[in-house]
Design an enzyme around this catalytic site. Structure first.
Site, PDB file in Angstrom:
ATOM      1  N   TYR A  97     -12.752 -35.724  13.487  1.00  0.00           N
ATOM      2  CA  TYR A  97     -13.422 -34.450  13.208  1.00  0.00           C
ATOM      3  C   TYR A  97     -12.387 -33.358  12.944  1.00  0.00           C
ATOM      4  CZ  TYR A  97     -16.410 -30.359  13.750  1.00  0.00           C
ATOM      5  OH  TYR A  97     -17.076 -29.171  13.541  1.00  0.00           O
TER       6      TYR A  97
ATOM      7  N   THR B 178     -26.415 -26.178  18.101  1.00  0.00           N
ATOM      8  CA  THR B 178     -27.238 -26.959  17.171  1.00  0.00           C
ATOM      9  C   THR B 178     -27.173 -28.432  17.559  1.00  0.00           C
ATOM     10  OG1 THR B 178     -25.434 -27.447  15.625  1.00  0.00           O
ATOM     11  CG2 THR B 178     -26.646 -25.372  15.273  1.00  0.00           C
TER      12      THR B 178
END
Length: 198
Positions: free
Chosen positions: A76, A113
């Site tokens: 990531y 989120t």
């Protein structure tokens, strides 16, 4: 963000393609239209979404995508570093060409989120607590910086920057490595099977 290892149908590690390579390709496919649309008083704008986590990215010029051991967190960070490296390189190319197009990158903040759905189960209650205590941004708050960079008249014609909380900040030292920028750019062109636009 940080999913279990998987490859796309193109054969790339999922985070690398979804977070970086796909957007790199999209920007280049739209570049002629953006160049034609830009004007002296109203530049076309490209806004790339990165992350403060890019500072942990360990991208090496001799090993851009062939990582021996998959680590979701490392992958990531690498994808987010790649975004900044290519943003800076594209900015240099646009300036050299005299194009009325700007390209910047942003850290939207730590936003509450489903992006964190793959984080370790033990961290999930902690994330919920942080959200409840309002230490995490809401999705609306997370859009503030990308929208600012996309629309603000204050930065008309300004490109090649990294924004956090609507303020230009210095990204990691590694993201300013021009040799790495060039190597990643050339490799990305090859991986995306697209010809140089400049």
């Amino acid at each position: 963000m940080i999913p279990p290892f998987s490859e796309t149908e193109d054969g790339f590690e999922l985070q690398f393609q979804v977070n970086y390579l796909g957007h790199f390709l999209l920007s280049l496919l739209l570049l002629d239209l953006l160049v034609d649309s830009g004007e002296v008083s109203k530049f076309s704008r490209i806004v790339n979404i990165s992350s403060v986590v890019h500072v942990c990215g360990d991208l090496q010029a001799d090993n851009l995508i062939n990582r021996q051991v998959y680590c979701a967190y490392s992958s990531y960070a690498v994808s987010k570093l790649a975004i900044i490296l290519s943003t800076y390189k594209l900015h240099q190319k646009l300036v050299a060409r005299g194009s009325h197009v700007t390209v910047n990158c942003v850290h939207p903040g730590v936003v509450n989120t489903l992006l964190y759905q793959h984080s370790h189960w033990a961290l999930q209650p902690f994330r919920k607590l942080l959200a409840m205590l309002r230490f995490l941004k809401t999705p609306t708050q997370g859009s503030d910086t990308p929208v600012y960079v996309a629309l603000s008249t204050e930065i008309e014609g300004v490109g090649g920057l990294y924004f956090d909380n609507c303020v230009a900040k210095r990204s990691s030292t590694k993201s300013h490595d021009e040799c790495l920028q060039c190597t990643l750019w050339d490799c990305s062109l090859e991986l995306a099977s697209i010809k140089e636009k400049f």
